[in-house]
Design a protein around this motif. Sequence first.
Motif, PDB file in Angstrom:
ATOM      1  N   ARG A  18       0.861  -1.197   0.000  1.00  0.00           N
ATOM      2  CA  ARG A  18       0.000   0.000   0.000  1.00  0.00           C
ATOM      3  C   ARG A  18       0.888   1.236   0.000  1.00  0.00           C
ATOM      4  O   ARG A  18       1.738   1.390   0.861  1.00  0.00           O
ATOM      5  CB  ARG A  18      -0.887   0.002   1.251  1.00  0.00           C
ATOM      6  CG  ARG A  18      -1.845  -1.170   1.304  1.00  0.00           C
ATOM      7  CD  ARG A  18      -2.670  -1.149   2.589  1.00  0.00           C
ATOM      8  NE  ARG A  18      -3.436  -2.381   2.733  1.00  0.00           N
ATOM      9  CZ  ARG A  18      -4.609  -2.611   2.142  1.00  0.00           C
ATOM     10  NH1 ARG A  18      -5.142  -1.675   1.385  1.00  0.00           N
ATOM     11  NH2 ARG A  18      -5.234  -3.758   2.295  1.00  0.00           N
ATOM     12  N   TRP A  20       0.517   4.728   0.642  1.00  0.00           N
ATOM     13  CA  TRP A  20      -0.416   5.708   1.221  1.00  0.00           C
ATOM     14  C   TRP A  20      -0.143   7.132   0.754  1.00  0.00           C
ATOM     15  O   TRP A  20      -1.053   7.937   0.634  1.00  0.00           O
ATOM     16  CB  TRP A  20      -0.318   5.670   2.751  1.00  0.00           C
ATOM     17  CG  TRP A  20      -0.673   4.345   3.331  1.00  0.00           C
ATOM     18  CD1 TRP A  20       0.176   3.358   3.724  1.00  0.00           C
ATOM     19  CD2 TRP A  20      -2.003   3.842   3.578  1.00  0.00           C
ATOM     20  NE1 TRP A  20      -0.526   2.275   4.192  1.00  0.00           N
ATOM     21  CE2 TRP A  20      -1.855   2.547   4.128  1.00  0.00           C
ATOM     22  CE3 TRP A  20      -3.286   4.363   3.398  1.00  0.00           C
ATOM     23  CZ2 TRP A  20      -2.949   1.758   4.498  1.00  0.00           C
ATOM     24  CZ3 TRP A  20      -4.371   3.584   3.762  1.00  0.00           C
ATOM     25  CH2 TRP A  20      -4.201   2.302   4.306  1.00  0.00           C
ATOM     26  N   ASN A  21       1.129   7.465   0.530  1.00  0.00           N
ATOM     27  CA  ASN A  21       1.491   8.869   0.290  1.00  0.00           C
ATOM     28  C   ASN A  21       1.719   9.231  -1.165  1.00  0.00           C
ATOM     29  O   ASN A  21       2.056  10.370  -1.459  1.00  0.00           O
ATOM     30  CB  ASN A  21       2.741   9.227   1.099  1.00  0.00           C
ATOM     31  CG  ASN A  21       2.397   9.378   2.564  1.00  0.00           C
ATOM     32  OD1 ASN A  21       1.376   9.959   2.903  1.00  0.00           O
ATOM     33  ND2 ASN A  21       3.218   8.819   3.433  1.00  0.00           N
ATOM     34  N   LYS A  33      -6.038   9.573  -2.749  1.00  0.00           N
ATOM     35  CA  LYS A  33      -6.069   8.560  -1.678  1.00  0.00           C
ATOM     36  C   LYS A  33      -4.942   7.547  -1.823  1.00  0.00           C
ATOM     37  O   LYS A  33      -5.079   6.407  -1.375  1.00  0.00           O
ATOM     38  CB  LYS A  33      -7.417   7.824  -1.708  1.00  0.00           C
ATOM     39  CG  LYS A  33      -8.622   8.729  -1.582  1.00  0.00           C
ATOM     40  CD  LYS A  33      -9.027   8.888  -0.139  1.00  0.00           C
ATOM     41  CE  LYS A  33     -10.261   9.763  -0.039  1.00  0.00           C
ATOM     42  NZ  LYS A  33     -10.938   9.668   1.215  1.00  0.00           N
ATOM     43  N   SER A  36      -2.535   1.219  -4.288  1.00  0.00           N
ATOM     44  CA  SER A  36      -1.882  -0.018  -3.845  1.00  0.00           C
ATOM     45  C   SER A  36      -1.368  -0.749  -5.079  1.00  0.00           C
ATOM     46  O   SER A  36      -1.837  -0.519  -6.195  1.00  0.00           O
ATOM     47  CB  SER A  36      -2.860  -0.909  -3.062  1.00  0.00           C
ATOM     48  OG  SER A  36      -3.974  -1.225  -3.862  1.00  0.00           O
ATOM     49  N   ALA A 175      -5.330   3.454  -1.535  1.00  0.00           N
ATOM     50  CA  ALA A 175      -4.367   2.703  -0.725  1.00  0.00           C
ATOM     51  C   ALA A 175      -5.093   1.870   0.328  1.00  0.00           C
ATOM     52  O   ALA A 175      -4.655   0.784   0.699  1.00  0.00           O
ATOM     53  CB  ALA A 175      -3.393   3.666  -0.047  1.00  0.00           C
ATOM     54  N   GLY A 176      -6.214   2.359   0.804  1.00  0.00           N
ATOM     55  CA  GLY A 176      -6.946   1.667   1.872  1.00  0.00           C
ATOM     56  C   GLY A 176      -8.015   0.738   1.314  1.00  0.00           C
ATOM     57  O   GLY A 176      -8.302   0.747   0.124  1.00  0.00           O
TER      58      GLY A 176
END
Length: 394
Positions: A18, A20-21, A33, A36, A175-176
Amino acid sequence: MERNTLKMAENIYWVGARDWNRRLFDALITLPKGTSYNAYLVLGEKEKTLIDTVNPGFEKELEEKIRSITKLEEIDYVIMNHAEPDHAGAIPYIMKIAAKAKLVTTVKGAKMAQTYYHIPQERIKPVTDNETLNLGGKTLRFTEAPMLHWPETMFTYVEEDKILFPCDFFGSHLAGGVYSDEVEDLLIHAQRYWGEIMMPFRPMAQKALEKLKDLEIRMIAPSHGPIHRKPEIILNAYKKWANGETRRKVTIAYVSMWNSTEVMVRQMAETLAAEGIELAFHNLASADIGDLAKDLVDSRAIVLGTPTVLGGAHPLAVYATYLFKALRPPTKFAVLLSSYGWGGGAIKQIQETLGQLQIEIVGVLDINGPPTYDNLKQIVEIGKTLAGKVKEKP
Ligand code: FEO
């Protein structure tokens, strides 16, 4: 470090990463967002397979996740569904450790694997449409899906578990989230992703969906974003988008320097709203291009507004028009609104760009300076005509 993996079925695991940034992809696509890079392990009784890898920089994480489940050295095949580095970038790292592994990909993919990743020919096993690979209790079936969104793209399907691994297709930049039915706004993200990446290839998407038509699919595991364990939701959305189904919706994309174009597009927005038309309103000075792409997926019309600056359209409007052309949305109608200070040129430039598209220009208004009362009345008339067209059955 303890590494989180996910068991999706007996002997099938998510081992991806993932990011995230991450906020930009291909120096073009914004990722509000993150995203991934999904990689999957499929362990047969005889042979073990890794489906896709991860973006460069995440190799070690992938290795550790694989090692938490099986020995990386024992991997027999690495499936390269797609050669873009966000999925294939870790292939050299993985194949160096998994020294006996063969790379499985399409014929076009084989060439790309040599060019981009310097994989020797003898370590590549090219496959063609419908070819299978029996791992022992797990049978992989490959489906060529060219131009989704590169020439070499293919899907992998595990027959026993009825899981489809389509790489980018059916993905979303998130990512989530683990399963898509747990993500409240999944379809918004999937639509944005479609608009940015798959929409230019709608005929190829239709062909791929046709190939999948008779396949029993229990789960779709794409290479970006959550896994679809209720696949009918994303399949139905993709059918609509690939067929170019639009709504009674108009996207307004404009830029204004001294408020004249702004007043014009606002009058247009008021008129369309009063006619019951759904609107997406994007001021290009601050608009997120991904949001604009998302709205173009199902808009029946576009209103482009730009002043003339330096003899042509404002550069932000030039960019948006170029993008509109490149993304090939199913938009059927357009209206062009413009204001100039002392000499025009914007409309001509926009029309030249749009000229090659099959789109009906419903109205054009090019005025000098701020709009007069009569100009605003003209915009109301154009807006009503546009609304009438948008309300007609597509
Ligand atoms: Fe996610 Fe085309 O790479």
